[in-house]
Motif scaffolding. Structure first.
Motif, PDB file in Angstrom:
ATOM      1  N   ALA A  14       0.829  -1.208   0.000  1.00 51.23           N
ATOM      2  CA  ALA A  14       0.000   0.000   0.000  1.00 51.23           C
ATOM      3  C   ALA A  14       0.863   1.257   0.000  1.00 51.23           C
ATOM      4  O   ALA A  14       0.573   2.219  -0.720  1.00 51.23           O
ATOM      5  CB  ALA A  14      -0.932  -0.005   1.209  1.00 51.23           C
ATOM      6  N   THR A  71      -2.641   2.846  -3.867  1.00 49.66           N
ATOM      7  CA  THR A  71      -2.671   2.052  -2.639  1.00 49.66           C
ATOM      8  C   THR A  71      -3.622   0.874  -2.791  1.00 49.66           C
ATOM      9  O   THR A  71      -3.291  -0.262  -2.437  1.00 49.66           O
ATOM     10  CB  THR A  71      -3.119   2.928  -1.445  1.00 49.66           C
ATOM     11  OG1 THR A  71      -2.137   3.942  -1.237  1.00 49.66           O
ATOM     12  CG2 THR A  71      -3.305   2.119  -0.183  1.00 49.66           C
ATOM     13  N   THR A  72      -4.791   1.137  -3.323  1.00 46.93           N
ATOM     14  CA  THR A  72      -5.808   0.098  -3.477  1.00 46.93           C
ATOM     15  C   THR A  72      -5.339  -1.001  -4.424  1.00 46.93           C
ATOM     16  O   THR A  72      -5.427  -2.186  -4.105  1.00 46.93           O
ATOM     17  CB  THR A  72      -7.124   0.712  -3.999  1.00 46.93           C
ATOM     18  OG1 THR A  72      -7.555   1.709  -3.071  1.00 46.93           O
ATOM     19  CG2 THR A  72      -8.206  -0.340  -4.149  1.00 46.93           C
ATOM     20  N   THR A  76      -4.417  -4.674  -2.698  1.00 43.83           N
ATOM     21  CA  THR A  76      -5.361  -5.760  -2.974  1.00 43.83           C
ATOM     22  C   THR A  76      -4.738  -6.908  -3.762  1.00 43.83           C
ATOM     23  O   THR A  76      -5.376  -7.948  -3.917  1.00 43.83           O
ATOM     24  CB  THR A  76      -6.610  -5.240  -3.715  1.00 43.83           C
ATOM     25  OG1 THR A  76      -6.213  -4.576  -4.913  1.00 43.83           O
ATOM     26  CG2 THR A  76      -7.436  -4.332  -2.829  1.00 43.83           C
ATOM     27  N   ILE A  97     -13.372  -4.208  -5.483  1.00 41.71           N
ATOM     28  CA  ILE A  97     -12.699  -3.192  -4.656  1.00 41.71           C
ATOM     29  C   ILE A  97     -12.053  -2.127  -5.538  1.00 41.71           C
ATOM     30  O   ILE A  97     -12.257  -0.925  -5.326  1.00 41.71           O
ATOM     31  CB  ILE A  97     -11.659  -3.840  -3.721  1.00 41.71           C
ATOM     32  CG1 ILE A  97     -12.354  -4.710  -2.677  1.00 41.71           C
ATOM     33  CG2 ILE A  97     -10.800  -2.768  -3.050  1.00 41.71           C
ATOM     34  CD1 ILE A  97     -11.412  -5.614  -1.890  1.00 41.71           C
ATOM     35  N   THR A  98     -11.278  -2.561  -6.536  1.00 38.35           N
ATOM     36  CA  THR A  98     -10.554  -1.588  -7.363  1.00 38.35           C
ATOM     37  C   THR A  98     -11.499  -0.749  -8.215  1.00 38.35           C
ATOM     38  O   THR A  98     -11.277   0.449  -8.377  1.00 38.35           O
ATOM     39  CB  THR A  98      -9.489  -2.266  -8.248  1.00 38.35           C
ATOM     40  OG1 THR A  98     -10.102  -3.279  -9.055  1.00 38.35           O
ATOM     41  CG2 THR A  98      -8.379  -2.863  -7.401  1.00 38.35           C
ATOM     42  N   VAL A 101     -13.185   1.958  -5.941  1.00 39.01           N
ATOM     43  CA  VAL A 101     -12.256   3.038  -5.585  1.00 39.01           C
ATOM     44  C   VAL A 101     -11.947   3.906  -6.800  1.00 39.01           C
ATOM     45  O   VAL A 101     -11.961   5.136  -6.717  1.00 39.01           O
ATOM     46  CB  VAL A 101     -10.960   2.469  -4.953  1.00 39.01           C
ATOM     47  CG1 VAL A 101      -9.893   3.541  -4.811  1.00 39.01           C
ATOM     48  CG2 VAL A 101     -11.273   1.846  -3.601  1.00 39.01           C
TER      49      VAL A 101
END
Length: 152
Positions: A14, A71-72, A76, A97-98, A101
């Motif tokens: 991250a 970071t994501t 991940t 998730i990606t 974001v």
């Protein structure tokens, strides 16, 4: 990899991801400004300046949002190291998730118009790019494993 090691690795990735995200974001802004061919630098969208209240405020927000994107994406990647999960589960969770974001950051930064049609186009482009990267990384790691097995 143990849960503790996964968490440590996610944090390490991250931190580097933040740096990569800002670097990539700034590089894209420079390239976009160069493509305008008018000698000006366009650091942020007008809608973000309006949201932030000042141009410097908008630049700071965008700086951190591109860092959060990096970071994501970096953190991940540890999902793909959870051996008890199927590749399908890992990929679906990573994608969800990606994409969330990226969408929120892109929406806030004004990288696309705030309309349903633009959102659908954005997700379509994101899916295509995601699939290309997923296939590329899968091929890379399959070849790596193949070479390691041949070396044994």
């Amino acid at each position: 990899m143990t849960n503790k090691n996964l968490k440590k690795e996610a944090v390490k990735r991250a931190i580097m991801g933040f740096i990569y995200g800002v670097f990539i974001g700034q590089t894209i802004l420079i390239l976009e400004s160069l493509m305008a061919r008018d000698g000006n630098f366009y650091p942020v969208a007008a809608s973000l300046v309006e949201l932030a209240g000042t141009k410097i405020g908008a630049v700071i927000i965008q700086y951190f949002l591109t860092g959060i994107i990096g970071t994501t994406f970096a953190a991940t990647t540890v999902l793909f190291e959870i051996d008890s999960w199927s590749l399908l589960k890992q990929t679906i969770l990573h994608f969800i998730i990606t994409s969330i974001v990226m969408y929120i950051a892109g929406f806030l930064c004004g990288w696309f118009p705030h309309k349903l049609s633009s959102t659908l186009i954005w997700f379509g482009i994101f899916i295509v790019i995601y699939v290309i990267f997923w296939i590329s990384f899968s091929s890379y790691y399959k070849n790596k494993v193949k070479k390691m097995n041949e070396a044994l």
